[in-house]
Every structure is written in structure tokens, then in C-alpha cells.
Motif scaffolding. Structure first.
Motif, PDB file in Angstrom:
ATOM      1  N   ALA A  95      34.717 -13.997  70.731  1.00 31.88           N
ATOM      2  CA  ALA A  95      35.817 -14.561  69.950  1.00 31.88           C
ATOM      3  C   ALA A  95      35.306 -15.342  68.739  1.00 31.88           C
ATOM      4  O   ALA A  95      36.098 -15.820  67.927  1.00 31.88           O
ATOM      5  N   GLY A  96      33.981 -15.461  68.620  1.00 28.29           N
ATOM      6  CA  GLY A  96      33.388 -16.129  67.472  1.00 28.29           C
ATOM      7  C   GLY A  96      32.960 -17.546  67.731  1.00 28.29           C
ATOM      8  O   GLY A  96      32.472 -18.220  66.823  1.00 28.29           O
ATOM      9  N   VAL A  97      33.123 -18.034  68.966  1.00 27.37           N
ATOM     10  CA  VAL A  97      32.737 -19.403  69.298  1.00 27.37           C
ATOM     11  C   VAL A  97      31.312 -19.378  69.848  1.00 27.37           C
ATOM     12  O   VAL A  97      31.043 -18.775  70.888  1.00 27.37           O
ATOM     13  N   LYS A  98      30.390 -20.003  69.132  1.00 26.23           N
ATOM     14  CA  LYS A  98      28.972 -19.973  69.482  1.00 26.23           C
ATOM     15  C   LYS A  98      28.493 -21.384  69.805  1.00 26.23           C
ATOM     16  O   LYS A  98      29.166 -22.369  69.518  1.00 26.23           O
ATOM     17  N   SER A  99      27.290 -21.459  70.349  1.00 25.04           N
ATOM     18  CA  SER A  99      26.679 -22.748  70.636  1.00 25.04           C
ATOM     19  C   SER A  99      25.197 -22.662  70.321  1.00 25.04           C
ATOM     20  O   SER A  99      24.537 -21.676  70.650  1.00 25.04           O
ATOM     21  N   GLY A 100      24.659 -23.694  69.663  1.00 24.28           N
ATOM     22  CA  GLY A 100      23.244 -23.731  69.362  1.00 24.28           C
ATOM     23  C   GLY A 100      22.978 -24.040  67.907  1.00 24.28           C
ATOM     24  O   GLY A 100      23.793 -24.681  67.238  1.00 24.28           O
ATOM     25  N   LEU A 101      21.838 -23.576  67.403  1.00 16.13           N
ATOM     26  CA  LEU A 101      21.486 -23.796  65.996  1.00 16.13           C
ATOM     27  C   LEU A 101      22.092 -22.731  65.097  1.00 16.13           C
ATOM     28  O   LEU A 101      22.462 -23.010  63.954  1.00 16.13           O
ATOM     29  N   GLY A 102      22.134 -21.472  65.583  1.00 18.82           N
ATOM     30  CA  GLY A 102      22.713 -20.397  64.788  1.00 18.82           C
ATOM     31  C   GLY A 102      21.699 -19.576  64.026  1.00 18.82           C
ATOM     32  O   GLY A 102      21.992 -19.139  62.908  1.00 18.82           O
ATOM     33  N   VAL A 103      20.515 -19.341  64.606  1.00 21.70           N
ATOM     34  CA  VAL A 103      19.511 -18.530  63.915  1.00 21.70           C
ATOM     35  C   VAL A 103      18.946 -17.474  64.859  1.00 21.70           C
ATOM     36  O   VAL A 103      18.915 -17.654  66.076  1.00 21.70           O
ATOM     37  N   SER A 104      18.507 -16.353  64.282  1.00 20.16           N
ATOM     38  CA  SER A 104      17.601 -15.441  64.967  1.00 20.16           C
ATOM     39  C   SER A 104      16.291 -15.522  64.206  1.00 20.16           C
ATOM     40  O   SER A 104      16.280 -15.731  62.992  1.00 20.16           O
ATOM     41  N   TYR A 105      15.192 -15.372  64.903  1.00 20.39           N
ATOM     42  CA  TYR A 105      13.905 -15.651  64.281  1.00 20.39           C
ATOM     43  C   TYR A 105      12.820 -14.792  64.903  1.00 20.39           C
ATOM     44  O   TYR A 105      13.007 -14.138  65.937  1.00 20.39           O
ATOM     45  N   SER A 106      11.673 -14.816  64.260  1.00 21.03           N
ATOM     46  CA  SER A 106      10.512 -14.102  64.774  1.00 21.03           C
ATOM     47  C   SER A 106       9.256 -14.855  64.377  1.00 21.03           C
ATOM     48  O   SER A 106       9.195 -15.428  63.285  1.00 21.03           O
ATOM     49  N   TYR A 107       8.269 -14.840  65.254  1.00 15.93           N
ATOM     50  CA  TYR A 107       6.962 -15.349  64.859  1.00 15.93           C
ATOM     51  C   TYR A 107       6.179 -14.183  64.264  1.00 15.93           C
ATOM     52  O   TYR A 107       5.909 -13.189  64.937  1.00 15.93           O
ATOM     53  N   ILE A 108       5.832 -14.299  62.995  1.00 18.61           N
ATOM     54  CA  ILE A 108       5.085 -13.252  62.310  1.00 18.61           C
ATOM     55  C   ILE A 108       3.661 -13.747  62.080  1.00 18.61           C
ATOM     56  O   ILE A 108       3.455 -14.741  61.374  1.00 18.61           O
ATOM     57  N   PRO A 109       2.669 -13.098  62.701  1.00 18.74           N
ATOM     58  CA  PRO A 109       1.274 -13.531  62.538  1.00 18.74           C
ATOM     59  C   PRO A 109       0.887 -13.631  61.066  1.00 18.74           C
ATOM     60  O   PRO A 109       1.199 -12.758  60.263  1.00 18.74           O
ATOM     61  N   GLY A 110       0.231 -14.719  60.729  1.00 24.83           N
ATOM     62  CA  GLY A 110      -0.184 -14.942  59.360  1.00 24.83           C
ATOM     63  C   GLY A 110       0.860 -15.611  58.507  1.00 24.83           C
ATOM     64  O   GLY A 110       0.595 -16.014  57.375  1.00 24.83           O
ATOM     65  N   SER A 111       2.067 -15.755  59.042  1.00 26.01           N
ATOM     66  CA  SER A 111       3.153 -16.404  58.308  1.00 26.01           C
ATOM     67  C   SER A 111       3.702 -17.570  59.117  1.00 26.01           C
ATOM     68  O   SER A 111       3.534 -18.724  58.759  1.00 26.01           O
ATOM     69  N   GLY A 112       4.350 -17.271  60.216  1.00 33.97           N
ATOM     70  CA  GLY A 112       4.914 -18.318  61.062  1.00 33.97           C
ATOM     71  C   GLY A 112       6.287 -17.938  61.570  1.00 33.97           C
ATOM     72  O   GLY A 112       6.659 -16.757  61.568  1.00 33.97           O
ATOM     73  N   ILE A 113       7.057 -18.921  62.006  1.00 35.54           N
ATOM     74  CA  ILE A 113       8.414 -18.686  62.478  1.00 35.54           C
ATOM     75  C   ILE A 113       9.281 -18.330  61.278  1.00 35.54           C
ATOM     76  O   ILE A 113       9.556 -19.166  60.420  1.00 35.54           O
ATOM     77  N   THR A 114       9.693 -17.069  61.217  1.00 32.29           N
ATOM     78  CA  THR A 114      10.474 -16.574  60.088  1.00 32.29           C
ATOM     79  C   THR A 114      11.926 -16.403  60.514  1.00 32.29           C
ATOM     80  O   THR A 114      12.212 -15.773  61.543  1.00 32.29           O
ATOM     81  N   ILE A 115      12.837 -16.974  59.748  1.00 36.19           N
ATOM     82  CA  ILE A 115      14.265 -16.853  60.041  1.00 36.19           C
ATOM     83  C   ILE A 115      14.719 -15.466  59.602  1.00 36.19           C
ATOM     84  O   ILE A 115      14.719 -15.137  58.416  1.00 36.19           O
ATOM     85  N   ILE A 116      15.114 -14.638  60.567  1.00 29.95           N
ATOM     86  CA  ILE A 116      15.581 -13.287  60.277  1.00 29.95           C
ATOM     87  C   ILE A 116      17.014 -13.328  59.766  1.00 29.95           C
ATOM     88  O   ILE A 116      17.371 -12.659  58.800  1.00 29.95           O
ATOM     89  N   SER A 117      17.845 -14.118  60.410  1.00 29.35           N
ATOM     90  CA  SER A 117      19.221 -14.295  59.941  1.00 29.35           C
ATOM     91  C   SER A 117      19.713 -15.676  60.363  1.00 29.35           C
ATOM     92  O   SER A 117      19.232 -16.248  61.343  1.00 29.35           O
ATOM     93  N   CYS A 118      20.657 -16.181  59.604  1.00 28.70           N
ATOM     94  CA  CYS A 118      21.231 -17.500  59.874  1.00 28.70           C
ATOM     95  C   CYS A 118      22.747 -17.335  59.864  1.00 28.70           C
ATOM     96  O   CYS A 118      23.332 -16.891  58.866  1.00 28.70           O
ATOM     97  N   VAL A 119      23.396 -17.645  60.973  1.00 27.84           N
ATOM     98  CA  VAL A 119      24.830 -17.417  61.124  1.00 27.84           C
ATOM     99  C   VAL A 119      25.616 -18.345  60.204  1.00 27.84           C
ATOM    100  O   VAL A 119      25.380 -19.562  60.184  1.00 27.84           O
TER     101      VAL A 119
END
Length: 437
Positions: A95-119
Motif C-alpha cells: 500500500a506504500g507504507v514503508k519503515s526504515g531509512l529507504g535505501v537499497s545499497y551495495s558494497y562495491i569493492p574499491g568504492s564502498g557502500i553505494t546507494i543503488i536507489s533511494c525511495v
């Protein structure tokens, strides 16, 4: 406790790319059917599978293993069993009701925690975090935690109580103070070359201008609309964006479906209705194992919420563009709103693939996901539910993209993508250059 499938929430790029096959990218919440009372939940599940699963399956040797184990072992990866508590939470999320920070992410070697998308409208989005940001460390109660892996980040976020603030520091020097909250998701973002809009408020239906998110390299008359999922308030948000498009007198649309793994068929029908050539016509056909067909039609709206018929429409997609996104693409292709040559698909860099230990096929590089089957959710009297693959789906022109997706062989264009990111960035800039010259 969540079963093994539900635990596969995106914490790595590999998981992000496979999300279409697991949770966030489930296609077509479809229609809801209450099951008749059985002697046990287990008997009820077996009966529903026998009656409605899209192909025959022999579970006679299951010997009454746990229901979630039965579903995992005998059914496809899109089918899932929910306890009453899990199902209630899933309905709220859809229904669109979420809980949390609102991000999907990935750890990319040589870069770090990369935000893939932000709601959109999430705590992270409101704090200024965006797709492509690399988060180096977090600070809580004056204590710094460096993020050297996905587990470092997830453990830090898990340690936060609801409403407890933490500072997240990015490689760019940007610092965002964020607290986990319950929020309504904005699934639609719109931009021109001089302004941008997202949806805010307790119901995420208030279109709010955010000039700082404008996409300066868009040409005059062009709009960019990102549609991240087919849930919640997405239809109202999309219609409002169309209203803004018409108000501004724009002439072309870049529709971004990258990392959009789908959602509800009814939401897809409503959004398809914003394209006049499709309004009121077949949006998809669902066919069961018995050969029975169900036709789903696009909605129809007044001109206020309908895009001009003569505009140019371009579609951005990637390996996590699945299900409802592929179905909407099918609507646009079937009715001549966009051609295969107007579709731009991400091709991931070898540097990224090597860093993640993925092959191009595993990452679905250069193609869309290829999910052309539908799930129906059946609810038991106890509140438990079974989401079951019940139909194969076909575009209005009769095409099925299941297990193959769209690719360059269909006439689509490939766009070089350093990372599987959503929204603005190097890939979008390149795609816009290819589209408009």
C-alpha cells in the motif's frame, strides 16, 4: 520469522540485480482470493497449489515438511508462503507504507557502500541522500563506524532504534542525518532541465518542487519521469506528473524503468491509461495452465491526466526491469507509443562485473529481466497467505517475454552503465545524449 526468500533483501549489487526474482520485484499482486476452510493450513496450501499453480507439480513426497520449506522446494522462486504477521506487513508495504531509512545499497569493492536507489519521501531521501552516493561511515552517539562491507552497514542500521538519528558521511563530503521512520513512498519523480518534483506528505500525494534535482542536460521540452515500483500511490502520483507535463507544454518523455521490478497489475492498468493510444484497450492477457484467459484493460482518463498523443516516448531499462515494467513496455510497444528502437537498456561495465564476480548473463547485462508470469495471493481464514504463480502473461500484441526479456536482438539500444544505479548519473547523461543527439 521471515523465510529464506524474504531475507534476500538487497544488500549487494548481485542481490539488487536478482531482486526481480525474489521480493521487491514480484510481478502483479493481482487479485486477492480467500481460500475455503481446510482441516489444516498445510492441507489448504496443498489444495491451492493443486488447483491454481500454473503448472502441474507432484508434492506427494513432501511428507508434511514445514509449509515455507514445501513452497521453497516444490514451487518457483516467485511463489511464497506468509504467516499472518508477514502477510499483514506485506499488505501494508504494498500500500506504500514503508519503515526504515529507504535505501537499497551495495558494497562495491574499491568504492564502498553505494546507494543503488533511494525511495522518494523516505527519511534518507528527505535528508539528501541520492542514488550513486558512496557512504563511508556512520556516527551514532559520537561513535564512528566505518563501512568496509555490506554487513558493517546493515549492522549499523539495525542497531538504530526507530526515531534514533545517525549521521551518514559520503565520499563526496556530504553528510546526512537520518532516523528510521514509517513513511509513505513516492514512486514517481519528474524533472526538466530547470526544475524537478517529487511527492511528499503523510500520503506522498503532494507534488513538491525540488529545483536542486533538476536535470540540466535535458533539452527544452523534454521531461524525465522515473517510476520505481507499481504499488501504493503510484497511479495518483503518475497522473499528477502527467498533469504537470501538460501544464508545461512538454513534447517528449524519458520514462525510466531501471530497477523497477513490478508490483500490482491494477497499478499498471491505471498508469497505462495515461497513454491515450492504450486507454481502454487490452493491457495484458493472463493464461492459466488450463488455457483459460483473463484480459486486463488499461484505464481511461480525461485529457487532464492523459499525455498528448503526438509526443515522443523513450524508455530506460536494465536487468532489474521486470514484470509490470516489462508489461507496461509491452503496452507502449503494442500500440505504437514507443518502438523497440526507443528502448535503452543498460550494459554494465566489465570493471563492475569483475569487481562483483558476476558474468554479464548473471547480471542480466544488456537485457531486461524477462518475467512474464503472474502471481495471485490466496488468503486463509487464519490470516496466512500463499502467493502463487498462476498465469503466463502476454502483451497486447501476443508477445511473451518470459525467460528472455528485451535486448539488442529486438532492436533495443545498449547504454554503457558503470553501475546498476537508478536516477541521475553518468548512465542517464549518456542515454539522453543518445536519444536527443
Amino acid at each position: 520469522m521471515k523465510n529464506a526468500k524474504t531475507k534476500k533483501i538487497i544488500i549487494s549489487v548481485a542481490a539488487a540485480l536478482l531482486a526481480a526474482a525474489v521480493l521487491a520485484l514480484v510481478f502483479l499482486a493481482g487479485y486477492w482470493t480467500r481460500g475455503a476452510v481446510g482441516s489444516t493450513s498445510y492441507d489448504w496450501v496443498l489444495g491451492v497449489i493443486a488447483d491454481h499453480y500454473y503448472k502441474d507439480v507432484d508434492a506427494s513426497s513432501a511428507d508434511e515438511i514445514a509449509i515455507d520449506a514445501l513452497v521453497d522446494e516444490y514451487l518457483d522462486i516467485y511463489s511464497e508462503y506468509y504467516t499472518a504477521e508477514e502477510y499483514a506487513a506485506q499488505q501494508q508495504s504494498n500500500a506504500g507504507v514503508k519503515s526504515g531509512l529507504g535505501v537499497s545499497y551495495s558494497y562495491i569493492p574499491g568504492s564502498g557502500i553505494t546507494i543503488i536507489s533511494c525511495v522518494g519521501n523516505s527519511p534518507a531521501y528527505r535528508a539528501g541522500l541520492r542514488s550513486g552516493d558512496v557512504v563511508l561511515y556512520g556516527v551514532k552517539d559520537g561513535v564512528r563506524t566505518d563501512f568496509g562491507s555490506s554487513s558493517d552497514f546493515s549492522s549499523f542500521v539495525s542497531s538504530l532504534a526507530d526515531g534514533e538519528e545517525a549521521e551518514f558521511v559520503c565520499a563526496s563530503g556530504k553528510s546526512c542525518t537520518i532516523a528510521k521512520e514509517v513513511y509513505s513512498a513516492s514512486y514517481v519523480f519528474m524533472a526538466t532541465n530547470d526544475s524537478a518534483w517529487t511527492f511528499t506528505g503523510s500520503d506522498a500525494l503532494q507534488m513538491t518542487e525540488t529545483e536542486g534535482d533538476a536535470i540540466s542536460y535535458l533539452p527544452e521540452g523534454a521531461a524525465y519521469i522515473s517510476l520505481s515500483q507499481f504499488y501504493g500511490g503510484a497511479p495518483q502520483q503518475f497522473k499528477t506528473a502527467v498533469e504537470k507535463f501538460n501544464e508545461l507544454g512538454l513534447t517528449s518523455l524519458v520514462l525510466d524503468l531501471r530497477n523497477n521490478g513490478g508490483g500490482s497489475v491494477s497499478v499498471m492498468q491505471k498508469i497505462a491509461g495515461c497513454f491515450p493510444s492504450a486507454a481502454g484497450k487490452t493491457a495484458l492477457v493472463a493464461r492459466s495452465k488450463s488455457g483459460d484467459e483473463k484480459v486486463y484493460e488499461a484505464e481511461s482518463y480525461s485529457s487532464q491526466y492523459t499525455l498528448p498523443e503526438d509526443i515522443d516516448v523513450y524508455i530506460l531499462a536494465n536487468g532489474s526491469t521486470a514484470s509490470a515494467s516489462e508489461a507496461l513496455t509491452g503496452v507502449l510497444v503494442s500500440y505504437g507509443i514507443a518502438g523497440y528502437g526507443d528502448i535503452y537498456i543498460s550494459e554494465y561495465s566489465q570493471e563492475y562485473l569483475s569487481a562483483m564476480g558476476l558474468t554479464a548473463e548473471e547480471a542480466k547485462s544488456g537485457r531486461t529481466y524477462g518475467k512474464g508470469i503472474m502471481q495471485t495471493t490466496y488468503e486463509y481464514v487464519t490470516g496466512e497467505a500463499l502467493k502463487l504463480t498462476t498465469h503466463q502473461i502476454y502483451w497486447p500484441n501476443g508477445e511473451s517475454i518470459h525467460d528472455k526479456g528485451l535486448s539488442q536482438s529486438d532492436g533495443c539500444n545498449l547504454v554503457s552503465a558503470p553501475l546498476p544505479l537508478s536516477g541521475d548519473g553518468e548512465e542517464l547523461r549518456l542515454a539522453v545524449g543518445m536519444i536527443y543527439g
